[in-house]
Enzyme design. Structure first.
Site, PDB file in Angstrom:
ATOM      1  N   HIS A   1       0.833  -1.215   0.000  1.00 45.46           N
ATOM      2  CA  HIS A   1       0.000   0.000   0.000  1.00 45.46           C
ATOM      3  C   HIS A   1       0.865   1.261   0.000  1.00 45.46           C
ATOM      4  CE1 HIS A   1      -4.086  -1.776   0.379  1.00 45.46           C
ATOM      5  NE2 HIS A   1      -3.352  -2.815   0.749  1.00 45.46           N
TER       6      HIS A   1
ATOM      7  N   ASP B   1       1.543  -3.854  -9.556  1.00 37.96           N
ATOM      8  CA  ASP B   1       1.330  -5.186 -10.115  1.00 37.96           C
ATOM      9  C   ASP B   1       1.667  -5.232 -11.609  1.00 37.96           C
ATOM     10  OD1 ASP B   1       0.461  -5.630  -7.585  1.00 37.96           O
ATOM     11  OD2 ASP B   1      -1.664  -5.662  -8.093  1.00 37.96           O
TER      12      ASP B   1
HETATM   13  C1  GLA Z   1      -2.905  -4.540  -4.830  1.00 36.48           C
HETATM   14  C2  GLA Z   1      -2.825  -3.395  -5.816  1.00 36.48           C
HETATM   15  C3  GLA Z   1      -1.442  -2.781  -5.836  1.00 36.48           C
HETATM   16  C4  GLA Z   1      -0.947  -2.453  -4.426  1.00 36.48           C
HETATM   17  C5  GLA Z   1      -1.173  -3.631  -3.491  1.00 36.48           C
HETATM   18  C6  GLA Z   1      -0.842  -3.296  -2.071  1.00 36.48           C
HETATM   19  O1  GLA Z   1      -2.111  -5.596  -5.259  1.00 36.48           O
HETATM   20  O2  GLA Z   1      -3.160  -3.828  -7.107  1.00 36.48           O
HETATM   21  O3  GLA Z   1      -1.446  -1.640  -6.650  1.00 36.48           O
HETATM   22  O4  GLA Z   1      -1.571  -1.299  -3.939  1.00 36.48           O
HETATM   23  O5  GLA Z   1      -2.491  -4.116  -3.557  1.00 36.48           O
HETATM   24  O6  GLA Z   1       0.504  -3.066  -1.917  1.00 36.48           O
END
Ligand code: GLA
Length: 374
Positions: free
Chosen positions: A30, A163
């Site tokens: 996050h 991601d």
């Molecule tokens: C999900 C979101 C990412 C990131 C994570 C927490 O995977 O897609 O963008 O915010 O949560 O780190």
């Protein structure tokens, strides 16, 4: 390298076949939408897309996992799993790329709903195959933001850029140190086996859901806090300035959220420093501190996940933490190679004793990001 998903891809003919991996985040949770730091690496599990060009602006996509075929045109609003595909077509066209119509066949061995970024793997493999069909050589570094736009604006999930960056840019044998503001990257060598260590991924089995309100609420809370503190993003608060910043926030919950983000950014930097120094054992305590921060300050863990972390540590893991967006999903545990079985058995036993389904566990090594299969 061939993966299970590749082997399962029905025989073509295809004009192009591309693959993108799932990911785990070693540390930095996050922080991405706070313009901060993350350190993911790619999984050997991937999503593979075979594509055949069509001579009209229409896309037909078949997913082996969904057991479904969806057809859409440029103006259609698509829902469900295929929205990630339609979102990519939309984002590419919005960016001015002339994407040809295509028949797409998707296979994947990235576990779904486990917080391992199956959606980014789908977005990034579809983007790669469509750009290939179009003959557009869009630099890899520019792709994550486009895929993120598909997810934010088309699918409607307000996620950060981690991601899609991991799926696109990760290198085999490395973790990807990413500055989510500048998008500067460093490939950090991450060879645990050489140090007698292994990374165990434990799927808690508690399903996580992003489009749900909690993720969006965390993100909103951080943006509000940054506004109150007069900074562009929480990344701009450094640990030395944290106590003073917290004093300026009246809301107790907001103070906890800010503390998580600021300390988590620092833990990413400390983890990178430990890896650069060649001592992976040092990252164990940082992982465990990250988990405590997610549990107590960011409040995004669930009992299944906490049970796994506690049991792994009690069984001798050097560190353990939930990875990904939270509210379920997977735990990473850093263990001595010769203790993997012991830790896995302890985790299964503790989970069963707490009334949860004993989770599945597997060892992972950093794999390659988006790649052309053929
Ligand atoms: C999900 C979101 C990412 C990131 C994570 C927490 O995977 O897609 O963008 O915010 O949560 O780190």
């Amino acid at each position: 390298m061939s993966s299970t998903a590749e082997q399962r891809l029905p025989d073509g003919p295809y004009d192009a076949v591309w693959a993108s991996p799932g990911r785990v985040n070693l540390i930095g949770e996050h922080t991405d939408y706070n313009d901060g730091y993350v350190l993911p690496f790619a999984l050997p599990h991937s999503t593979v897309v075979g594509a055949r060009r069509l001579d009209r602006p229409e896309w037909t996509v078949t997913s082996e996992q969904a057991g479904e075929t969806v057809t859409f045109g440029p103006q259609d609003r698509v829902a469900g799993w295929a929205s990630y595909v339609a979102g990519v077509v939309w984002a590419l066209r919005e960016a001015g790329h002339d994407v040809p119509g295509a028949t797409l066949t998707v296979t994947s061995d990235v576990p779904l709903g486990a917080g391992l970024s199956s959606s980014a793997a789908l977005e990034c493999s579809v983007m790669a195959v469509l750009l290939d069909l179009a003959g557009i050589d869009l630099p890899m570094a520019l792709r994550p933001r486009l895929a993120q736009r598909a997810e934010n604006e088309y699918v409607g999930a307000p996620t950060g850029v981690m991601d899609q960056s991991a799926a696109t840019l990760c290198r085999e044998g490395h973790a990807l140190f990413l500055d989510c503001r500048s998008l500067a990257t460093e490939q950090v060598p991450f060879d645990l086996a050489a140090q007698g260590l292994a990374m165990l991924v434990v799927d808690s089995g508690a399903p996580h859901a992003h489009v749900s309100g909690e993720y969006a609420a965390r993100r909103r809370g951080c943006e509000e806090a940054a506004k109150i503190l007069g900074v562009p993003a929480l990344r701009d608060i450094d640990p030395a300035g944290l106590p003073a910043a917290l004093e300026r926030l009246d809301d107790k919950v907001m103070r906890k959220r800010v503390r998580h983000v600021v300390t988590e950014d620092q833990r990413v930097l400390d983890t990178v420093a430990a890896l650069r120094a060649g001592d992976a054992r040092l990252i164990g305590p940082l992982m465990t501190a990250s988990h405590a921060s997610m549990r107590d300050d960011y409040e995004i863990t669930v009992p299944q996940v906490d049970t796994v972390v506690t049991a792994a540590l009690a069984a001798g893991a050097h560190g353990a933490r939930m990875t990904g967006g939270g509210f379920g999903g997977c735990v990473l545990a850093l263990v001595d190679t010769d203790r993997c079985d012991e830790v896995e058995a302890a985790v299964r036993e503790a989970s069963a004793a707490a009334g949860f389904t004993p989770p599945a566990a597997f060892v992972v090594t950093p794999a390659e990001g988006t790649r052309k299969v053929r």
